[in-house]
Design a protein around this motif. Sequence first.
Motif, PDB file in Angstrom:
ATOM      1  N   PHE A 173      -3.139  -4.056  11.946  1.00 30.46           N
ATOM      2  CA  PHE A 173      -2.725  -5.455  11.881  1.00 30.46           C
ATOM      3  C   PHE A 173      -3.367  -6.124  13.082  1.00 30.46           C
ATOM      4  O   PHE A 173      -2.918  -5.947  14.219  1.00 30.46           O
ATOM      5  N   VAL A 174      -4.437  -6.862  12.835  1.00 32.45           N
ATOM      6  CA  VAL A 174      -5.265  -7.379  13.927  1.00 32.45           C
ATOM      7  C   VAL A 174      -4.678  -8.684  14.459  1.00 32.45           C
ATOM      8  O   VAL A 174      -4.525  -9.663  13.727  1.00 32.45           O
ATOM      9  N   LEU A 175      -4.357  -8.665  15.740  1.00 37.77           N
ATOM     10  CA  LEU A 175      -3.845  -9.848  16.426  1.00 37.77           C
ATOM     11  C   LEU A 175      -4.966 -10.503  17.229  1.00 37.77           C
ATOM     12  O   LEU A 175      -5.868  -9.812  17.716  1.00 37.77           O
ATOM     13  N   PHE A 200     -11.198  -1.275  18.159  1.00 39.14           N
ATOM     14  CA  PHE A 200      -9.884  -1.853  18.411  1.00 39.14           C
ATOM     15  C   PHE A 200      -9.131  -1.034  19.453  1.00 39.14           C
ATOM     16  O   PHE A 200      -9.433   0.140  19.679  1.00 39.14           O
ATOM     17  N   HIS A 201      -8.133  -1.662  20.058  1.00 36.90           N
ATOM     18  CA  HIS A 201      -7.185  -0.927  20.886  1.00 36.90           C
ATOM     19  C   HIS A 201      -5.776  -1.338  20.480  1.00 36.90           C
ATOM     20  O   HIS A 201      -5.557  -2.390  19.862  1.00 36.90           O
ATOM     21  N   ASP A 202      -4.821  -0.484  20.813  1.00 37.23           N
ATOM     22  CA  ASP A 202      -3.418  -0.748  20.520  1.00 37.23           C
ATOM     23  C   ASP A 202      -2.995  -2.033  21.228  1.00 37.23           C
ATOM     24  O   ASP A 202      -3.161  -2.166  22.444  1.00 37.23           O
ATOM     25  N   ALA A 203      -2.457  -2.977  20.477  1.00 36.96           N
ATOM     26  CA  ALA A 203      -2.039  -4.249  21.061  1.00 36.96           C
ATOM     27  C   ALA A 203      -0.719  -4.140  21.812  1.00 36.96           C
ATOM     28  O   ALA A 203      -0.299  -5.088  22.476  1.00 36.96           O
ATOM     29  N   GLY A 204      -0.031  -2.998  21.681  1.00 41.43           N
ATOM     30  CA  GLY A 204       1.211  -2.799  22.432  1.00 41.43           C
ATOM     31  C   GLY A 204       2.332  -3.722  22.009  1.00 41.43           C
ATOM     32  O   GLY A 204       3.147  -4.140  22.840  1.00 41.43           O
ATOM     33  N   GLN A 205       2.404  -4.049  20.714  1.00 44.42           N
ATOM     34  CA  GLN A 205       3.466  -4.942  20.258  1.00 44.42           C
ATOM     35  C   GLN A 205       4.384  -4.298  19.232  1.00 44.42           C
ATOM     36  O   GLN A 205       5.604  -4.374  19.367  1.00 44.42           O
ATOM     37  N   PHE A 206       3.824  -3.646  18.224  1.00 46.42           N
ATOM     38  CA  PHE A 206       4.700  -3.014  17.230  1.00 46.42           C
ATOM     39  C   PHE A 206       3.937  -2.016  16.386  1.00 46.42           C
ATOM     40  O   PHE A 206       2.705  -2.041  16.295  1.00 46.42           O
ATOM     41  N   VAL A 207       4.701  -1.135  15.760  1.00 45.39           N
ATOM     42  CA  VAL A 207       4.222  -0.306  14.661  1.00 45.39           C
ATOM     43  C   VAL A 207       5.363  -0.224  13.665  1.00 45.39           C
ATOM     44  O   VAL A 207       6.510   0.020  14.034  1.00 45.39           O
ATOM     45  N   ILE A 208       5.054  -0.495  12.403  1.00 41.69           N
ATOM     46  CA  ILE A 208       6.035  -0.400  11.325  1.00 41.69           C
ATOM     47  C   ILE A 208       5.606   0.747  10.424  1.00 41.69           C
ATOM     48  O   ILE A 208       4.425   0.860  10.064  1.00 41.69           O
ATOM     49  N   GLY A 209       6.535   1.610  10.078  1.00 43.86           N
ATOM     50  CA  GLY A 209       6.155   2.754   9.260  1.00 43.86           C
ATOM     51  C   GLY A 209       7.308   3.334   8.488  1.00 43.86           C
ATOM     52  O   GLY A 209       8.466   2.899   8.604  1.00 43.86           O
ATOM     53  N   ARG A 210       6.991   4.329   7.708  1.00 44.19           N
ATOM     54  CA  ARG A 210       7.993   5.027   6.917  1.00 44.19           C
ATOM     55  C   ARG A 210       8.718   6.018   7.826  1.00 44.19           C
ATOM     56  O   ARG A 210       8.087   6.792   8.552  1.00 44.19           O
ATOM     57  N   LYS A 250       0.847  -1.192   0.000  1.00 48.86           N
ATOM     58  CA  LYS A 250       0.000   0.000   0.000  1.00 48.86           C
ATOM     59  C   LYS A 250       0.886   1.246   0.000  1.00 48.86           C
ATOM     60  O   LYS A 250       1.242   1.763   1.070  1.00 48.86           O
ATOM     61  N   PRO A 251       1.258   1.753  -1.167  1.00 50.61           N
ATOM     62  CA  PRO A 251       2.157   2.921  -1.214  1.00 50.61           C
ATOM     63  C   PRO A 251       1.601   4.137  -0.486  1.00 50.61           C
ATOM     64  O   PRO A 251       2.371   4.976   0.001  1.00 50.61           O
ATOM     65  N   GLU A 252       0.266   4.245  -0.407  1.00 47.66           N
ATOM     66  CA  GLU A 252      -0.334   5.396   0.264  1.00 47.66           C
ATOM     67  C   GLU A 252      -0.305   5.276   1.783  1.00 47.66           C
ATOM     68  O   GLU A 252      -0.497   6.257   2.504  1.00 47.66           O
ATOM     69  N   ALA A 253      -0.064   4.077   2.288  1.00 45.89           N
ATOM     70  CA  ALA A 253      -0.039   3.866   3.736  1.00 45.89           C
ATOM     71  C   ALA A 253       1.291   4.337   4.311  1.00 45.89           C
ATOM     72  O   ALA A 253       2.341   4.241   3.674  1.00 45.89           O
ATOM     73  N   GLU A 254       1.228   4.850   5.549  1.00 51.23           N
ATOM     74  CA  GLU A 254       2.439   5.312   6.225  1.00 51.23           C
ATOM     75  C   GLU A 254       2.851   4.392   7.371  1.00 51.23           C
ATOM     76  O   GLU A 254       4.029   4.329   7.728  1.00 51.23           O
ATOM     77  N   TYR A 255       1.874   3.710   7.957  1.00 58.58           N
ATOM     78  CA  TYR A 255       2.143   2.860   9.119  1.00 58.58           C
ATOM     79  C   TYR A 255       1.262   1.608   9.080  1.00 58.58           C
ATOM     80  O   TYR A 255       0.187   1.602   8.473  1.00 58.58           O
ATOM     81  N   VAL A 256       1.720   0.596   9.775  1.00 62.51           N
ATOM     82  CA  VAL A 256       0.894  -0.565  10.135  1.00 62.51           C
ATOM     83  C   VAL A 256       1.038  -0.743  11.638  1.00 62.51           C
ATOM     84  O   VAL A 256       2.153  -0.887  12.152  1.00 62.51           O
ATOM     85  N   LEU A 257      -0.079  -0.716  12.342  1.00 66.10           N
ATOM     86  CA  LEU A 257      -0.089  -0.771  13.811  1.00 66.10           C
ATOM     87  C   LEU A 257      -0.740  -2.058  14.286  1.00 66.10           C
ATOM     88  O   LEU A 257      -1.814  -2.440  13.808  1.00 66.10           O
ATOM     89  N   SER A 258      -0.100  -2.745  15.222  1.00 65.93           N
ATOM     90  CA  SER A 258      -0.711  -3.940  15.804  1.00 65.93           C
ATOM     91  C   SER A 258      -1.874  -3.524  16.708  1.00 65.93           C
ATOM     92  O   SER A 258      -1.721  -2.669  17.585  1.00 65.93           O
ATOM     93  N   VAL A 259      -3.035  -4.121  16.463  1.00 64.47           N
ATOM     94  CA  VAL A 259      -4.228  -3.812  17.243  1.00 64.47           C
ATOM     95  C   VAL A 259      -4.931  -5.103  17.630  1.00 64.47           C
ATOM     96  O   VAL A 259      -4.635  -6.178  17.122  1.00 64.47           O
TER      97      VAL A 259
END
Length: 237
Positions: free
Chosen positions: A205-207, A177-187, A130-139
């Motif tokens: 990113f649903v865990l 959702f809530h933040d799963a407190g594991q990771f965020v990957i981003g630009r 997803k080039p338009e995405a900036e982050y992926v957050l674990s939730v």
Amino acid sequence: MKSRTVAIIPARGGSKRIPRKNIRDFGGKPMIAWSIQAALESGIFDEVIVSTDDPEIAQVAREHGAQVPFLRPPEISGDQVGLNPVLKHALNWLEMDGGGCPSLLGCIYATAPFLRASDLRTAFERLNEKPEAEYVLSVCTFPSPVQRAMTTNEAGEIRFMWPELRLTPSQALQECFHDAGQFVIGRAASFLQQESALSGHCLPFVLPRYRCQDIDTPEDWEQARHLFYALQSTSAS
């Protein structure tokens, strides 16, 4: 210059509710070792760096394969300091060190013993797709509809926070959702420009809930410990 992907694991030394929790034994390893292991095994990071103000944490991190090229300054090591200043400091250090700012940054929490290398790989792939995405957050999803949450009034009596939704069928309520407190990957550029992942274009990113556990209090620690051994027993059977 070749682009690179770097993992940063923030781990300050001054935990108050669970003293030394980042290096306390959990499942036979220092807690932070599980995060380091997942980052290394994912194979997506050119460098796995621990950002800490604590020499003992730094030593433990190195013993388990992470790099600790700097100690975090005191002004961004207090318990009131948010995540973003820590990540910006690390990115700026990498830039000034001559290696150049990485193209992608993975922030991995130091207390994430349920994180799997495959989670990081899949999240990384999702961001690249997803080039338009900036982050992926674990939730993680809430176990029951948050729209049915209750609170107390001035008299101490229990009341619905949203009484107008009390009779709405659960299936008609929007999933939350809530933040799963594991990771965020981003630009990396987005981390430098914005205050948080939710300030930009952020994908979830649903865990599964059985692999999500905040570890902030002694009760959280005990619950996580029991869950860890239950999962270990299940995988071994």
